[in-house]
Design a protein around this motif. Structure first.
Motif, PDB file in Angstrom:
ATOM      1  N   ASP A   1       3.892  -4.569   5.529  1.00 14.45           N
ATOM      2  CA  ASP A   1       3.076  -3.386   5.750  1.00 14.45           C
ATOM      3  C   ASP A   1       1.941  -3.332   4.724  1.00 14.45           C
ATOM      4  N   ALA A   2       2.260  -3.634   3.467  1.00 13.90           N
ATOM      5  CA  ALA A   2       1.238  -3.636   2.415  1.00 13.90           C
ATOM      6  C   ALA A   2       0.213  -4.739   2.638  1.00 13.90           C
ATOM      7  N   ARG A   3       0.665  -5.912   3.081  1.00 10.91           N
ATOM      8  CA  ARG A   3      -0.278  -7.003   3.346  1.00 10.91           C
ATOM      9  C   ARG A   3      -1.283  -6.620   4.423  1.00 10.91           C
ATOM     10  N   ARG A   4      -0.810  -5.963   5.467  1.00 14.51           N
ATOM     11  CA  ARG A   4      -1.710  -5.549   6.533  1.00 14.51           C
ATOM     12  C   ARG A   4      -2.739  -4.550   6.017  1.00 14.51           C
ATOM     13  N   ALA A   5      -2.284  -3.582   5.216  1.00 14.27           N
ATOM     14  CA  ALA A   5      -3.204  -2.569   4.694  1.00 14.27           C
ATOM     15  C   ALA A   5      -4.274  -3.199   3.804  1.00 14.27           C
ATOM     16  N   VAL A   6      -3.864  -4.109   2.923  1.00 13.20           N
ATOM     17  CA  VAL A   6      -4.823  -4.720   2.001  1.00 13.20           C
ATOM     18  C   VAL A   6      -5.740  -5.682   2.750  1.00 13.20           C
ATOM     19  N   ALA A   7      -5.233  -6.370   3.768  1.00 14.37           N
ATOM     20  CA  ALA A   7      -6.102  -7.228   4.581  1.00 14.37           C
ATOM     21  C   ALA A   7      -7.183  -6.400   5.266  1.00 14.37           C
ATOM     22  N   LEU A   8      -6.825  -5.218   5.736  1.00 18.23           N
ATOM     23  CA  LEU A   8      -7.818  -4.339   6.350  1.00 18.23           C
ATOM     24  C   LEU A   8      -8.871  -3.922   5.335  1.00 18.23           C
TER      25      LEU A   8
ATOM     26  N   ALA B   1     -13.283  -4.760   4.994  1.00 22.13           N
ATOM     27  CA  ALA B   1     -14.329  -3.740   4.922  1.00 22.13           C
ATOM     28  C   ALA B   1     -15.010  -3.657   3.565  1.00 22.13           C
ATOM     29  N   VAL B   2     -14.351  -4.179   2.529  1.00 20.27           N
ATOM     30  CA  VAL B   2     -14.863  -4.066   1.161  1.00 20.27           C
ATOM     31  C   VAL B   2     -14.768  -5.435   0.496  1.00 20.27           C
ATOM     32  N   THR B   3     -15.817  -5.829  -0.196  1.00 15.17           N
ATOM     33  CA  THR B   3     -15.810  -7.091  -0.926  1.00 15.17           C
ATOM     34  C   THR B   3     -15.703  -6.806  -2.416  1.00 15.17           C
ATOM     35  N   TRP B   4     -14.791  -7.529  -3.070  1.00 18.79           N
ATOM     36  CA  TRP B   4     -14.753  -7.450  -4.523  1.00 18.79           C
ATOM     37  C   TRP B   4     -14.606  -8.853  -5.093  1.00 18.79           C
ATOM     38  N   LYS B   5     -15.040  -9.002  -6.335  1.00 12.07           N
ATOM     39  CA  LYS B   5     -15.022 -10.301  -6.998  1.00 12.07           C
ATOM     40  C   LYS B   5     -13.737 -10.458  -7.816  1.00 12.07           C
TER      41      LYS B   5
ATOM     42  N   ALA C   1      -0.478  -2.658  -4.975  1.00  8.06           N
ATOM     43  CA  ALA C   1      -1.074  -3.191  -6.206  1.00  8.06           C
ATOM     44  C   ALA C   1      -0.855  -4.695  -6.311  1.00  8.06           C
ATOM     45  N   ALA C   2       0.342  -5.155  -5.927  1.00  9.68           N
ATOM     46  CA  ALA C   2       0.629  -6.587  -5.984  1.00  9.68           C
ATOM     47  C   ALA C   2      -0.283  -7.367  -5.043  1.00  9.68           C
ATOM     48  N   GLU C   3      -0.516  -6.825  -3.848  1.00 11.62           N
ATOM     49  CA  GLU C   3      -1.394  -7.502  -2.890  1.00 11.62           C
ATOM     50  C   GLU C   3      -2.841  -7.497  -3.367  1.00 11.62           C
ATOM     51  N   LEU C   4      -3.276  -6.386  -3.919  1.00 12.47           N
ATOM     52  CA  LEU C   4      -4.643  -6.314  -4.437  1.00 12.47           C
ATOM     53  C   LEU C   4      -4.843  -7.308  -5.576  1.00 12.47           C
ATOM     54  N   ALA C   5      -3.821  -7.458  -6.414  1.00 11.33           N
ATOM     55  CA  ALA C   5      -3.909  -8.417  -7.517  1.00 11.33           C
ATOM     56  C   ALA C   5      -3.959  -9.845  -6.986  1.00 11.33           C
ATOM     57  N   ARG C   6      -3.216 -10.133  -5.918  1.00 10.53           N
ATOM     58  CA  ARG C   6      -3.270 -11.475  -5.320  1.00 10.53           C
ATOM     59  C   ARG C   6      -4.665 -11.782  -4.791  1.00 10.53           C
ATOM     60  N   GLY C   7      -5.400 -10.735  -4.445  1.00  8.82           N
ATOM     61  CA  GLY C   7      -6.767 -10.911  -3.975  1.00  8.82           C
ATOM     62  C   GLY C   7      -7.778 -11.050  -5.088  1.00  8.82           C
ATOM     63  N   GLY C   8      -7.311 -11.113  -6.333  1.00  4.25           N
ATOM     64  CA  GLY C   8      -8.197 -11.364  -7.460  1.00  4.25           C
ATOM     65  C   GLY C   8      -8.574 -10.144  -8.271  1.00  4.25           C
ATOM     66  N   GLY C   9      -8.126  -8.958  -7.857  1.00  2.49           N
ATOM     67  CA  GLY C   9      -8.481  -7.753  -8.600  1.00  2.49           C
ATOM     68  C   GLY C   9      -7.667  -7.584  -9.874  1.00  2.49           C
ATOM     69  N   ARG C  10      -8.266  -6.954 -10.871  1.00  4.03           N
ATOM     70  CA  ARG C  10      -7.527  -6.513 -12.054  1.00  4.03           C
ATOM     71  C   ARG C  10      -7.087  -5.077 -11.756  1.00  4.03           C
TER      72      ARG C  10
ATOM     73  N   TYR D   1      -3.460   0.023  10.534  1.00  5.85           N
ATOM     74  CA  TYR D   1      -3.666  -1.089   9.615  1.00  5.85           C
ATOM     75  C   TYR D   1      -4.140  -2.353  10.303  1.00  5.85           C
ATOM     76  N   ASP D   2      -4.145  -2.356  11.623  1.00  5.31           N
ATOM     77  CA  ASP D   2      -4.669  -3.496  12.361  1.00  5.31           C
ATOM     78  C   ASP D   2      -6.156  -3.356  12.677  1.00  5.31           C
ATOM     79  N   GLY D   3      -6.769  -2.263  12.213  1.00  2.00           N
ATOM     80  CA  GLY D   3      -8.211  -2.102  12.358  1.00  2.00           C
ATOM     81  C   GLY D   3      -8.668  -1.424  13.625  1.00  2.00           C
ATOM     82  N   ALA D   4      -7.750  -0.747  14.330  1.00  2.00           N
ATOM     83  CA  ALA D   4      -8.154  -0.008  15.536  1.00  2.00           C
ATOM     84  C   ALA D   4      -9.128   1.105  15.172  1.00  2.00           C
TER      85      ALA D   4
END
Length: 238
Positions: free
Chosen positions: A24-31, A35-39, A55-64, A219-222
């Motif tokens: 569920d968290a992966r789907r939310a963070v993928a959405l 829509a938002v780009t971060w470095k 938070a764990a998923e956001l960190a896997r995406g490179g965020g602090r 979370y699927d972007g509908a």
């Protein structure tokens, strides 16, 4: 009236909602990432982070990531799964962060709308906006009040028969209230969440100086609409 959220978000809460899982968290963070780009290395605030699955998923995406929550029990759970994230305990009405310090702030799975006074909700949003750097984004993921009013299931008994959950909408049609009875322990808890309509949420964000750039209904972007369970708003700071 007691501020219910100060007493409810302990281990009992986690035991009642085991289905709120990592997928569920992966789907939310993928959405959010669609829509938002971060470095890599950008600071991200997970407001009301709970046990840290987002938070764990956001960190896997490179965020602090900084996870912020009032519940000690939830932060203890988050500590075990978010070793790369900082965790801060506090009340969202008094954020302790420097102005302009985050590229992104998220508030996910209806972790908002807990207060009786709407001015306190406005204060939260204003403080979140103050923490965003110019060009930063805020993602608010909330229940769809129209959908809740139409589909509310009043009584739910868990399969264990030890937990009874009842739901109602208050007489003023402003809050959805959930009563949780832990029968074996003889204890009761309450959740109470403001039934903000989609346009009311947009107004909260725009009044605080944000510009809504995207709306989703799940979370699927509908596309957001009366038949979707969520109102997910992506908003940008100038």
């Amino acid at each position: 009236m007691t501020e219910w959220f100060k007493h409810w978000f302990g281990e009992e809460y986690h035991d009642l909602y085991p289905h709120r899982d990592d997928e569920d968290a992966r789907r939310a963070v993928a959405l959010i990432r669609s829509a938002v780009t971060w470095k890599n290395g950008d600071r991200i605030l997970d407001l009301a982070c709970g046990p840290g699955r987002h938070a764990a998923e956001l960190a896997r995406g490179g965020g602090r990531v900084i996870g912020f929550d009032l519940s000690r029990a939830m932060l203890q759970r988050a500590q075990g799964r978010t070793p790369r994230s900082g965790l801060v305990r506090g009340d969202m009405r008094a954020l302790p962060f420097r102005a302009g310090s985050f590229a992104l702030a998220v508030n996910l799975f209806t972790s908002f709308g807990y207060f009786l006074d709407d001015d306190e909700h406005r204060r939260v949003v204003q403080q979140v906006v103050a923490t965003l750097a110019p060009g930063g984004h805020f993602v608010l993921d909330y229940l769809n009040a129209e959908y809740v009013r139409r589909t509310l299931k009043v009584i739910e008994q868990t399969t264990s028969q030890d937990v009874l959950v009842t739901r109602r909408i208050d007489s003023a049609n402003r809050f959805v209230i959930k009563e949780i009875e832990l029968r074996a322990e003889g204890r009761r808890f309450q959740e109470r969440v403001r039934l903000y309509g989609a346009e009311e949420l947009v107004e909260l964000l725009t009044d605080a100086g944000l510009r809504v750039t995207a709306r989703f209904g799940n979370y699927d972007g509908a596309a957001a609409g009366p038949a979707t369970p969520r109102v997910i708003l992506v908003a940008a700071r100038s």
